[in-house]
Motif scaffolding. Structure first.
Motif, short mmCIF file in Angstrom:
data_model
loop_
_atom_site.label_atom_id
_atom_site.label_comp_id
_atom_site.label_asym_id
_atom_site.label_seq_id
_atom_site.Cartn_x
_atom_site.Cartn_y
_atom_site.Cartn_z
N GLY A 1 29.44 -75.80 -20.18
CA GLY A 1 29.45 -74.58 -19.24
C GLY A 1 28.25 -74.56 -18.45
N PHE A 2 28.22 -74.19 -17.24
CA PHE A 2 26.95 -73.94 -16.46
C PHE A 2 26.81 -72.69 -15.72
CE2 PHE A 2 24.17 -74.36 -12.80
CZ PHE A 2 23.04 -74.62 -13.37
N SER A 3 25.66 -71.83 -16.06
CA SER A 3 25.69 -70.72 -15.03
C SER A 3 24.63 -70.57 -14.07
CB SER A 3 25.61 -69.27 -16.04
OG SER A 3 24.86 -68.34 -15.09
N PRO A 4 24.86 -70.73 -12.78
CA PRO A 4 24.01 -70.93 -11.71
C PRO A 4 23.18 -70.00 -11.71
CG PRO A 4 25.96 -71.44 -10.86
CD PRO A 4 26.26 -70.91 -12.04
N THR A 5 23.52 -68.46 -12.12
CA THR A 5 22.78 -67.41 -12.32
C THR A 5 21.50 -67.63 -13.13
OG1 THR A 5 24.46 -66.00 -11.59
CG2 THR A 5 22.78 -64.99 -12.79
N SER A 6 21.97 -68.12 -14.42
CA SER A 6 21.11 -68.06 -15.54
C SER A 6 20.34 -69.53 -15.32
CB SER A 6 21.49 -67.97 -17.00
OG SER A 6 22.52 -69.08 -17.17
N GLY A 7 20.98 -70.53 -14.96
CA GLY A 7 20.53 -71.62 -14.74
C GLY A 7 20.58 -72.53 -16.17
N LEU A 8 21.48 -71.98 -17.03
CA LEU A 8 21.35 -72.42 -18.35
C LEU A 8 22.90 -73.34 -18.70
CD1 LEU A 8 19.84 -69.62 -20.59
CD2 LEU A 8 18.83 -71.65 -19.97
N ARG A 9 22.80 -74.30 -19.39
CA ARG A 9 23.98 -74.95 -19.95
C ARG A 9 24.49 -74.35 -21.40
NH1 ARG A 9 22.24 -81.14 -19.58
NH2 ARG A 9 20.36 -80.35 -20.78
N HIS A 10 25.68 -74.68 -21.67
CA HIS A 10 26.08 -74.30 -22.65
C HIS A 10 27.39 -74.95 -23.38
CE1 HIS A 10 28.27 -71.53 -20.43
NE2 HIS A 10 29.31 -71.51 -21.34
N PRO B 1 30.36 -74.75 -26.57
CA PRO B 1 31.46 -75.02 -25.63
C PRO B 1 31.48 -74.03 -24.67
CG PRO B 1 32.27 -74.68 -27.93
CD PRO B 1 31.06 -74.39 -28.02
N ARG B 2 32.24 -74.72 -23.66
CA ARG B 2 32.38 -73.63 -22.17
C ARG B 2 32.91 -72.28 -22.86
NH1 ARG B 2 36.01 -72.91 -18.08
NH2 ARG B 2 37.41 -74.41 -18.91
N ALA B 3 32.13 -71.12 -22.28
CA ALA B 3 32.78 -69.74 -22.54
C ALA B 3 33.15 -69.35 -21.41
CB ALA B 3 31.62 -69.12 -23.19
N THR B 4 33.50 -68.08 -21.06
CA THR B 4 33.73 -67.23 -19.81
C THR B 4 32.76 -66.54 -19.38
OG1 THR B 4 34.60 -65.58 -21.24
CG2 THR B 4 36.30 -66.89 -20.56
N VAL B 5 31.99 -66.06 -20.28
CA VAL B 5 30.40 -65.80 -19.87
C VAL B 5 29.20 -66.41 -20.48
CG1 VAL B 5 31.46 -63.40 -19.59
CG2 VAL B 5 30.21 -64.15 -21.67
N CYS B 6 28.38 -66.60 -19.71
CA CYS B 6 26.89 -67.49 -20.35
C CYS B 6 26.65 -66.80 -21.55
CB CYS B 6 25.81 -67.40 -19.04
SG CYS B 6 24.45 -68.22 -19.98
N PRO B 7 26.77 -67.50 -22.74
CA PRO B 7 26.46 -66.79 -24.05
C PRO B 7 24.89 -66.30 -24.18
CG PRO B 7 26.69 -69.37 -24.32
CD PRO B 7 26.81 -69.07 -22.58
N TYR B 8 24.13 -66.73 -23.08
CA TYR B 8 22.62 -66.54 -23.25
C TYR B 8 22.24 -65.58 -22.25
CZ TYR B 8 23.24 -71.18 -25.30
OH TYR B 8 23.65 -71.90 -26.15
N GLY C 1 24.85 -63.48 -20.21
CA GLY C 1 26.18 -62.84 -19.75
C GLY C 1 26.51 -62.94 -18.37
N ALA C 2 26.00 -63.77 -17.75
CA ALA C 2 26.24 -63.90 -16.45
C ALA C 2 27.86 -64.68 -16.43
CB ALA C 2 25.39 -64.92 -15.56
N THR C 3 28.64 -64.37 -15.32
CA THR C 3 30.14 -64.58 -15.21
C THR C 3 30.39 -65.42 -14.35
OG1 THR C 3 30.36 -62.77 -13.74
CG2 THR C 3 30.54 -61.97 -16.01
N ASP C 4 29.34 -66.34 -13.98
CA ASP C 4 29.73 -67.37 -12.78
C ASP C 4 29.74 -68.80 -13.57
OD1 ASP C 4 27.05 -67.26 -13.66
OD2 ASP C 4 26.27 -67.49 -11.67
#
Lengths: 387, 143
Positions: B24-33, B35-42, B44-47
């Motif tokens: 998963g990748f969140s453009p807000t946090s700029g972080l990859r994770h 397995p893919r989660a519904t929110v960025c695990p680092y 909390g961003a939901t994108d």
């Protein structure tokens, strides 16, 4: 934490006890703690039981065996910190004014071998990505690399704790070992060898808490509990991935910070420490996380004997989990029993002379860390100012 | 015919047996994770959007499992460790390891490995093996 003191402690030794139930182990420890406190089970207003494998209403069964049901009996599961969590809830129930005397205890009969945990999905087990010793080994390899340590240093921690355990009648292993013997024990997950890992086992420990200080009493100065922050691939929550964790505090670091602040003291004021030594590297990491030494200074302190009995700050005078084994729910309270014996001057051959401030630490899967600080108040007419 | 993925949300298995890890990748946090989660695990961003993770990385930590842990019936011994995937910001992934000997910083490449699943069948799990070709497919900014 204010106005909470330890009135009594009791233990069932840690080891393997075929034919004895979890309930029998717990009842033995609780009865001993009540005797030590000079009270009966009817004088206790609430009970908090730490256990991970004890099953439904494990605490209730223990109190039932002592004809002590009727009071609230709350089971607490927080992985390796279960007993610490039970202690924190018990202490807070007094501090809040709700109760005047409560008991916190931990019970466990661990399955043999590598711990199976419902924490993991079946596919993770099928993939072989669950064995706790492998995660310990990865952390150990990182620690060795980043702190300039060698396998020999891991063995030296085992030698220290096993030497301490010789004098502890409640320990599972009571023979001293040499560095060479440790390094000759069979590899489990390199760099960790069998004797560098504690044994999951069985046992129970109990602590009776009361309201108010009294001259010479053992006061609970702080019980701090923290869980992991996300980010480290090596976190105790065993994630499958992580990011750069350079500036990420560990649960132990956070809990220690909270505990020192709550107790209004620093690591330089400690006299004795009991810390989580699930494996030898865990203890070496803990020294730094608790602020007992700087990261990278572990080899010097091993050479100097700083943390041996007779050193400046004995760590795990009980022998630690490497000598006692680890019954998850009971291990934290076993540390409290040891600290109380030390602060009372009742620890026999493993006594730390004049100990008056002690710290206990547990951490593990479930990713909770608990740091407890106990302090013996001055003996006569000089109880702490509580204004 | 290759065995299906051990968990479909984690990886895809192509007809040729090659695998792709799904993160998963969140453009807000700029972080990859992973397995893919519904929110960025680092953060909390939901994108969070699904991304195919790089197939290459460098070895950071490793160990060997010498006896079978509960619920595992695959080959023994086996190696497992942490691979730092190509691209920024850093993503470190737990993985089975093949090949060896292992050294710090060794180039690693993603492959599929078949193991028994928990219901008596076969499944494909991700693994990294030592890459003897030092060229990596993704550059340092290939997130």
């Amino acid at each position: 934490m204010r106005d909470v003191r330890i009135a009594g402690v009791g233990m069932h030794p840690f080891g393997r006890f075929e034919g004895r139930t979890t309930t029998e182990l717990g009842a033995t420890a609780v009865a001993a703690a009540l005797r030590d406190a000079g009270c009966g089970v009817g004088d206790v207003q609430a009970a908090f039981c730490g256990t991970a494998y004890g099953g439904v209403a494990a605490g209730h069964r223990v109190l039932g065996a002592l004809a002590g049901t009727g009071m609230p009996i709350i089971d607490v599961e927080a992985g390796c910190a279960s007993g610490g969590a039970a202690l924190q809830l018990a202490a807070m129930s007094i501090e809040s004014g709700r109760y005047d005397r409560v008991v916190a205890f931990g019970v466990e009969k661990m399955p043999r071998g590598v711990i199976r945990s419902s924490y993991f999905a079946p596919w993770q087990e099928a993939a072989g990505l669950t064995p706790a010793p492998a995660y310990f080994a990865l952390r150990a390899q990182r620690l060795l690399r980043e702190c300039g340590l060698a396998e020999r240093h891991l063995a030296e921690v085992v030698v220290k704790n096993r030497a301490h355990g010789v004098a502890n009648p409640d320990a599972m292993f009571r023979t001293a070992v040499s560095v060479e013997e440790v390094l000759a024990s069979r590899p489990v997950c390199p760099p960790l060898r069998l004797w560098m890992l504690c044994s999951p086992n069985e046992g129970a420990a109990a602590v009776v808490l009361e309201r108010g200080g009294a001259p010479g009493s053992i006061e609970v100065s702080a019980v701090a509990l923290r869980s992991h922050q996300p980010g480290s691939v090596l976190g105790e929550d065993s994630p499958l991935a992580g990011i750069d964790d350079t500036d990420l505090p560990t649960p132990t670091t956070m809990a220690a910070r909270d505990a020192y602040e709550e107790a209004a003291l620093g690591p330089d004021e400690l006299d004795v420490v009991e810390c989580q030594d699930t494996d030898a590297a865990r203890e070496l990491a803990t020294w730094a996380e608790l602020g007992l030494c700087a990261p990278g200074d572990q080899p010097r302190h091993l050479a100097d004997g700083t943390f041996r009995l007779g050193g400046a700050l004995p760590v795990n005078p009980s022998g630690g989990l490497l000598s006692k084994g680890e019954p998850l729910g009971a291990s934290a309270l076993g540390q409290i029993v040891e600290l109380v014996r030390q602060l009372r001057g009742d620890a026999g051959e493993r006594q730390v002379p004049g100990a008056s401030v002690g710290l206990a630490h547990v951490v593990g899967r479930g990713a909770n860390a608990c740091v407890t600080i106990l302090r013996r108040s001055s003996p006569a007419g000089s109880a702490r100012d509580r204004s | 015919m290759h065995a299906p993925p051990i968990e479909p949300s984690l990886l895809r298995v192509a007809p040729d047996g090659s695998v792709t890890l799904i993160g998963g990748f969140s453009p807000t946090s700029g972080l990859r994770h992973f397995p893919r989660a519904t929110v960025c695990p680092y953060s909390g961003a939901t994108d969070v959007v699904a991304v195919d993770l790089p197939r290459h990385g460098r070895l950071w930590l490793w160990t060997e499992v010498l006896s079978a842990p509960p619920g595992y019936s695959g080959p023994l011994p086996y190696a497992m460790g942490v691979v730092v995937l190509d691209g920024e910001p850093e993503l470190r992934v737990i993985s089975r390891l093949l090949g060896g000997p292992f050294t710090l910083g060794a180039p690693m490449e993603l492959i599929g490995e078949e193991v028994p699943d928990h219901s008596g069948g076969r499944c494909t799990v991700w693994a990294f093996r030592v890459a003897h070709d030092t060229e990596t497919a993704e550059g340092p900014s290939g997130a």
